[in-house]
Design a protein around this motif. Structure first.
Motif, PDB file in Angstrom:
ATOM      1  N   ILE A  19      21.747  28.280  37.746  1.00  0.00           N
ATOM      2  CA  ILE A  19      22.634  27.333  38.410  1.00  0.00           C
ATOM      3  C   ILE A  19      22.306  27.298  39.901  1.00  0.00           C
ATOM      4  O   ILE A  19      22.321  28.317  40.580  1.00  0.00           O
ATOM      5  CB  ILE A  19      24.113  27.709  38.210  1.00  0.00           C
ATOM      6  N   ALA A  20      22.009  26.096  40.402  1.00  0.00           N
ATOM      7  CA  ALA A  20      21.664  25.930  41.810  1.00  0.00           C
ATOM      8  C   ALA A  20      22.864  25.443  42.624  1.00  0.00           C
ATOM      9  O   ALA A  20      23.013  25.805  43.788  1.00  0.00           O
ATOM     10  CB  ALA A  20      20.512  24.945  41.954  1.00  0.00           C
ATOM     11  N   GLU A  21      23.703  24.614  42.017  1.00  0.00           N
ATOM     12  CA  GLU A  21      24.828  24.044  42.749  1.00  0.00           C
ATOM     13  C   GLU A  21      25.858  23.546  41.750  1.00  0.00           C
ATOM     14  O   GLU A  21      25.511  23.032  40.700  1.00  0.00           O
ATOM     15  CB  GLU A  21      24.334  22.882  43.608  1.00  0.00           C
ATOM     16  N   THR A  22      27.128  23.690  42.091  1.00  0.00           N
ATOM     17  CA  THR A  22      28.211  23.177  41.260  1.00  0.00           C
ATOM     18  C   THR A  22      29.143  22.372  42.147  1.00  0.00           C
ATOM     19  O   THR A  22      29.518  22.826  43.226  1.00  0.00           O
ATOM     20  CB  THR A  22      28.999  24.324  40.610  1.00  0.00           C
ATOM     21  N   SER A  23      29.501  21.188  41.705  1.00  0.00           N
ATOM     22  CA  SER A  23      30.411  20.350  42.489  1.00  0.00           C
ATOM     23  C   SER A  23      31.837  20.862  42.346  1.00  0.00           C
ATOM     24  O   SER A  23      32.150  21.616  41.428  1.00  0.00           O
ATOM     25  CB  SER A  23      30.340  18.908  41.996  1.00  0.00           C
ATOM     26  N   PRO A  24      32.708  20.428  43.245  1.00  0.00           N
ATOM     27  CA  PRO A  24      34.123  20.746  43.040  1.00  0.00           C
ATOM     28  C   PRO A  24      34.613  20.017  41.790  1.00  0.00           C
ATOM     29  O   PRO A  24      33.968  19.060  41.344  1.00  0.00           O
ATOM     30  CB  PRO A  24      34.803  20.209  44.301  1.00  0.00           C
ATOM     31  N   PRO A  25      35.734  20.425  41.213  1.00  0.00           N
ATOM     32  CA  PRO A  25      36.239  19.711  40.033  1.00  0.00           C
ATOM     33  C   PRO A  25      36.436  18.239  40.340  1.00  0.00           C
ATOM     34  O   PRO A  25      36.899  17.875  41.422  1.00  0.00           O
ATOM     35  CB  PRO A  25      37.577  20.398  39.748  1.00  0.00           C
ATOM     36  N   ARG A  26      36.082  17.400  39.366  1.00  0.00           N
ATOM     37  CA  ARG A  26      36.197  15.945  39.538  1.00  0.00           C
ATOM     38  C   ARG A  26      37.045  15.346  38.426  1.00  0.00           C
ATOM     39  O   ARG A  26      37.044  15.823  37.307  1.00  0.00           O
ATOM     40  CB  ARG A  26      34.818  15.308  39.534  1.00  0.00           C
ATOM     41  N   THR A  27      37.719  14.259  38.782  1.00  0.00           N
ATOM     42  CA  THR A  27      38.536  13.530  37.815  1.00  0.00           C
ATOM     43  C   THR A  27      37.632  12.606  37.012  1.00  0.00           C
ATOM     44  O   THR A  27      36.455  12.438  37.357  1.00  0.00           O
ATOM     45  CB  THR A  27      39.617  12.719  38.548  1.00  0.00           C
ATOM     46  N   ALA A  62      41.794  20.796  30.963  1.00  0.00           N
ATOM     47  CA  ALA A  62      41.711  19.858  29.841  1.00  0.00           C
ATOM     48  C   ALA A  62      42.781  18.782  29.944  1.00  0.00           C
ATOM     49  O   ALA A  62      42.521  17.614  29.641  1.00  0.00           O
ATOM     50  CB  ALA A  62      41.847  20.611  28.526  1.00  0.00           C
ATOM     51  N   ARG A  63      43.955  19.154  30.388  1.00  0.00           N
ATOM     52  CA  ARG A  63      45.053  18.196  30.504  1.00  0.00           C
ATOM     53  C   ARG A  63      44.705  17.074  31.476  1.00  0.00           C
ATOM     54  O   ARG A  63      45.094  15.933  31.297  1.00  0.00           O
ATOM     55  CB  ARG A  63      46.312  18.920  30.957  1.00  0.00           C
ATOM     56  N   HIS A  64      43.962  17.392  32.513  1.00  0.00           N
ATOM     57  CA  HIS A  64      43.606  16.393  33.522  1.00  0.00           C
ATOM     58  C   HIS A  64      42.217  15.808  33.312  1.00  0.00           C
ATOM     59  O   HIS A  64      41.737  15.041  34.134  1.00  0.00           O
ATOM     60  CB  HIS A  64      43.708  17.007  34.923  1.00  0.00           C
ATOM     61  N   ASP A  65      41.552  16.170  32.216  1.00  0.00           N
ATOM     62  CA  ASP A  65      40.219  15.671  31.877  1.00  0.00           C
ATOM     63  C   ASP A  65      39.251  15.846  33.047  1.00  0.00           C
ATOM     64  O   ASP A  65      38.579  14.921  33.474  1.00  0.00           O
ATOM     65  CB  ASP A  65      40.285  14.207  31.445  1.00  0.00           C
ATOM     66  N   LEU A  66      39.213  17.055  33.575  1.00  0.00           N
ATOM     67  CA  LEU A  66      38.365  17.341  34.724  1.00  0.00           C
ATOM     68  C   LEU A  66      36.985  17.795  34.275  1.00  0.00           C
ATOM     69  O   LEU A  66      36.802  18.297  33.175  1.00  0.00           O
ATOM     70  CB  LEU A  66      39.007  18.443  35.581  1.00  0.00           C
ATOM     71  N   HIS A  67      36.021  17.603  35.134  1.00  0.00           N
ATOM     72  CA  HIS A  67      34.658  18.069  34.880  1.00  0.00           C
ATOM     73  C   HIS A  67      34.013  18.429  36.216  1.00  0.00           C
ATOM     74  O   HIS A  67      34.576  18.179  37.271  1.00  0.00           O
ATOM     75  CB  HIS A  67      33.846  16.994  34.155  1.00  0.00           C
ATOM     76  N   ALA A  68      32.852  19.022  36.138  1.00  0.00           N
ATOM     77  CA  ALA A  68      32.093  19.365  37.341  1.00  0.00           C
ATOM     78  C   ALA A  68      30.640  18.976  37.104  1.00  0.00           C
ATOM     79  O   ALA A  68      30.148  19.042  35.987  1.00  0.00           O
ATOM     80  CB  ALA A  68      32.189  20.853  37.636  1.00  0.00           C
ATOM     81  N   ASP A  69      29.972  18.540  38.150  1.00  0.00           N
ATOM     82  CA  ASP A  69      28.545  18.249  38.080  1.00  0.00           C
ATOM     83  C   ASP A  69      27.802  19.535  38.399  1.00  0.00           C
ATOM     84  O   ASP A  69      28.142  20.223  39.365  1.00  0.00           O
ATOM     85  CB  ASP A  69      28.153  17.157  39.080  1.00  0.00           C
ATOM     86  N   VAL A  70      26.806  19.853  37.593  1.00  0.00           N
ATOM     87  CA  VAL A  70      26.062  21.095  37.766  1.00  0.00           C
ATOM     88  C   VAL A  70      24.592  20.765  37.952  1.00  0.00           C
ATOM     89  O   VAL A  70      24.007  20.048  37.152  1.00  0.00           O
ATOM     90  CB  VAL A  70      26.231  22.015  36.532  1.00  0.00           C
ATOM     91  N   ARG A  71      24.010  21.272  39.034  1.00  0.00           N
ATOM     92  CA  ARG A  71      22.560  21.135  39.257  1.00  0.00           C
ATOM     93  C   ARG A  71      21.942  22.473  38.886  1.00  0.00           C
ATOM     94  O   ARG A  71      22.402  23.512  39.341  1.00  0.00           O
ATOM     95  CB  ARG A  71      22.278  20.783  40.709  1.00  0.00           C
ATOM     96  N   HIS A  72      20.932  22.419  38.058  1.00  0.00           N
ATOM     97  CA  HIS A  72      20.353  23.676  37.597  1.00  0.00           C
ATOM     98  C   HIS A  72      18.850  23.549  37.409  1.00  0.00           C
ATOM     99  O   HIS A  72      18.306  22.460  37.295  1.00  0.00           O
ATOM    100  CB  HIS A  72      20.993  24.101  36.272  1.00  0.00           C
ATOM    101  N   HIS A  73      18.200  24.698  37.408  1.00  0.00           N
ATOM    102  CA  HIS A  73      16.794  24.802  37.058  1.00  0.00           C
ATOM    103  C   HIS A  73      16.751  25.363  35.650  1.00  0.00           C
ATOM    104  O   HIS A  73      17.469  26.320  35.353  1.00  0.00           O
ATOM    105  CB  HIS A  73      16.051  25.776  37.985  1.00  0.00           C
ATOM    106  N   PRO A  74      15.913  24.841  34.774  1.00  0.00           N
ATOM    107  CA  PRO A  74      15.793  25.441  33.446  1.00  0.00           C
ATOM    108  C   PRO A  74      15.325  26.888  33.566  1.00  0.00           C
ATOM    109  O   PRO A  74      14.573  27.245  34.474  1.00  0.00           O
ATOM    110  CB  PRO A  74      14.730  24.588  32.756  1.00  0.00           C
ATOM    111  N   GLY A  75      15.775  27.719  32.654  1.00  0.00           N
ATOM    112  CA  GLY A  75      15.400  29.129  32.678  1.00  0.00           C
ATOM    113  C   GLY A  75      13.902  29.342  32.602  1.00  0.00           C
ATOM    114  O   GLY A  75      13.370  30.324  33.123  1.00  0.00           O
ATOM    115  N   SER A  76      13.180  28.400  31.991  1.00  0.00           N
ATOM    116  CA  SER A  76      11.730  28.538  31.858  1.00  0.00           C
ATOM    117  C   SER A  76      11.009  28.461  33.206  1.00  0.00           C
ATOM    118  O   SER A  76       9.863  28.884  33.321  1.00  0.00           O
ATOM    119  CB  SER A  76      11.188  27.454  30.931  1.00  0.00           C
ATOM    120  N   ARG A  77      11.663  27.925  34.226  1.00  0.00           N
ATOM    121  CA  ARG A  77      11.035  27.827  35.552  1.00  0.00           C
ATOM    122  C   ARG A  77      11.296  29.033  36.440  1.00  0.00           C
ATOM    123  O   ARG A  77      10.800  29.087  37.561  1.00  0.00           O
ATOM    124  CB  ARG A  77      11.557  26.599  36.289  1.00  0.00           C
TER     125      ARG A  77
END
Length: 109
Positions: A19-27, A62-77
């Motif tokens: 995991i390189a970066e995670t956004s704050p929770p988003r609606t 779950a009640r607020h249907d929240l999600h986060a954007d995740v930027r990642h490098h595959p483990g193979s790299r």
């Protein structure tokens, strides 16, 4: 670097990702979550009696249907990036070491 975004269908597989970066929770509309949704304390949601790793927090998310954007490098790299980083540091340390030795020798003489 890749970005895993919430899309219809199965979730993006990032189990072995670095995991390189995670956004704050988003609606659902992409806006950042207001802390007032959690009563100003996102780390202490009201008790729901839920069990599991995230318990009450998961229920509230779950009640607020929240999600986060995740930027990642595959483990193979992972190792290729480590070797690249090592090469950069070694390349930069050579001239820096030579400069430092030259300064020390000039002061000593």
């Amino acid at each position: 670097m890749t970005t895993a975004r919430r899309q219809p269908g199965p979730p993006a597989r990032a189990a072995d990702a670095w995991i390189a970066e995670t956004s704050p929770p988003r609606t659902p509309d992409g806006a950042s979550l207001r802390t007032s949704v959690f009563g100003g304390r996102p780390d202490s949601p009201p008790r729901t009696g839920a069990r599991g790793t995230f318990g009450d927090t998961a229920v509230r998310l779950a009640r607020h249907d929240l999600h986060a954007d995740v930027r990642h490098h595959p483990g193979s790299r992972y190792w290729s990036l480590r070797w690249l980083e090592t090469a950069v540091y070694l390349t930069l340390s050579g001239p820096l070491t030579a400069y430092g030795l030259r300064r020390v020798r000039r002061r000593a003489s």
